[in-house]
Write a protein that holds these residues in place. Structure first.
Motif, PDB file in Angstrom:
ATOM      1  N   GLU A 237      -6.120  -0.880  -4.479  1.00 50.75           N
ATOM      2  CA  GLU A 237      -4.933  -1.150  -3.658  1.00 50.75           C
ATOM      3  C   GLU A 237      -5.000  -0.490  -2.284  1.00 50.75           C
ATOM      4  N   LEU A 238      -6.001   0.360  -2.061  1.00 44.45           N
ATOM      5  CA  LEU A 238      -6.138   1.044  -0.776  1.00 44.45           C
ATOM      6  C   LEU A 238      -7.270   0.425   0.041  1.00 44.45           C
TER       7      LEU A 238
ATOM      8  N   GLY B 297      -4.793  10.987   3.201  1.00 49.36           N
ATOM      9  CA  GLY B 297      -3.347  11.046   3.089  1.00 49.36           C
ATOM     10  C   GLY B 297      -2.659  10.358   4.248  1.00 49.36           C
ATOM     11  N   THR B 298      -3.384  10.057   5.324  1.00 52.05           N
ATOM     12  CA  THR B 298      -2.785   9.415   6.488  1.00 52.05           C
ATOM     13  C   THR B 298      -3.162   7.945   6.604  1.00 52.05           C
ATOM     14  N   ILE B 299      -3.809   7.383   5.597  1.00 51.26           N
ATOM     15  CA  ILE B 299      -4.278   6.000   5.669  1.00 51.26           C
ATOM     16  C   ILE B 299      -3.166   5.025   6.045  1.00 51.26           C
ATOM     17  N   GLY B 300      -2.006   5.173   5.473  1.00 48.76           N
ATOM     18  CA  GLY B 300      -0.939   4.213   5.716  1.00 48.76           C
ATOM     19  C   GLY B 300      -0.285   4.347   7.075  1.00 48.76           C
TER      20      GLY B 300
ATOM     21  N   MET C 173       0.857  -1.180   0.000  1.00 49.90           N
ATOM     22  CA  MET C 173       0.000   0.000   0.000  1.00 49.90           C
ATOM     23  C   MET C 173       0.894   1.231   0.000  1.00 49.90           C
ATOM     24  N   PRO C 174       0.610   2.206  -0.855  1.00 47.46           N
ATOM     25  CA  PRO C 174       1.455   3.398  -0.884  1.00 47.46           C
ATOM     26  C   PRO C 174       1.320   4.206   0.396  1.00 47.46           C
ATOM     27  N   ASP C 175       2.437   4.833   0.818  1.00 44.76           N
ATOM     28  CA  ASP C 175       2.414   5.650   2.027  1.00 44.76           C
ATOM     29  C   ASP C 175       1.620   6.936   1.825  1.00 44.76           C
ATOM     30  N   ASP C 176       1.684   7.513   0.642  1.00 47.30           N
ATOM     31  CA  ASP C 176       1.035   8.792   0.375  1.00 47.30           C
ATOM     32  C   ASP C 176       0.221   8.670  -0.913  1.00 47.30           C
ATOM     33  N   PRO C 177      -0.978   8.091  -0.835  1.00 40.86           N
ATOM     34  CA  PRO C 177      -1.748   7.888  -2.062  1.00 40.86           C
ATOM     35  C   PRO C 177      -2.143   9.213  -2.690  1.00 40.86           C
ATOM     36  N   THR C 178      -2.073   9.265  -4.009  1.00 47.45           N
ATOM     37  CA  THR C 178      -2.494  10.448  -4.726  1.00 47.45           C
ATOM     38  C   THR C 178      -3.948  10.255  -5.114  1.00 47.45           C
TER      39      THR C 178
END
Length: 95
Positions: free
Chosen positions: A50-51, A78-81, A1-6
């Motif tokens: 993916e999120l 933006g803080t999901i990860g 999972m990306p740290d900072d999803p766009t």
């Protein structure tokens, strides 16, 4: 999972509108609790596979305009990860 999803502005708007509907409709909240991804898809929210599905935030105590809600949705997502925060995440941060 990306740290900072766009997340696109369109996706933020979709999610903000979904949250607003869910706050006023118990059946949407119940459906979301059972199957968040299916409920988002049924509402026309194209959530990235993916999120993880975002938590449904608590309804704010005061009225909030769509622009503020969209901005808040972006800040929280933006803080999901890193952090799961049911109240402080919707502070108006943007990514």
């Amino acid at each position: 999972m990306p740290d900072d999803p766009t997340l696109t502005p369109e996706l933020r708007t979709q999610l903000a509108r979904f949250f607003a509907r869910a706050w006023s409709d118990e059946s949407i909240r119940a459906d979301y609790a059972r199957d968040p991804r299916a409920t988002l898809a049924g509402a026309g929210v194209d959530w990235p596979g993916e999120l993880p599905a975002p938590e449904l935030p608590d309804r704010p105590d005061q009225s909030i305009d769509l622009e503020s809600l969209e901005s808040s949705a972006g800040g929280a997502l933006g803080t999901i990860g890193t952090v799961s925060c049911p109240t402080g995440c919707f502070s108006g941060q943007t990514t």
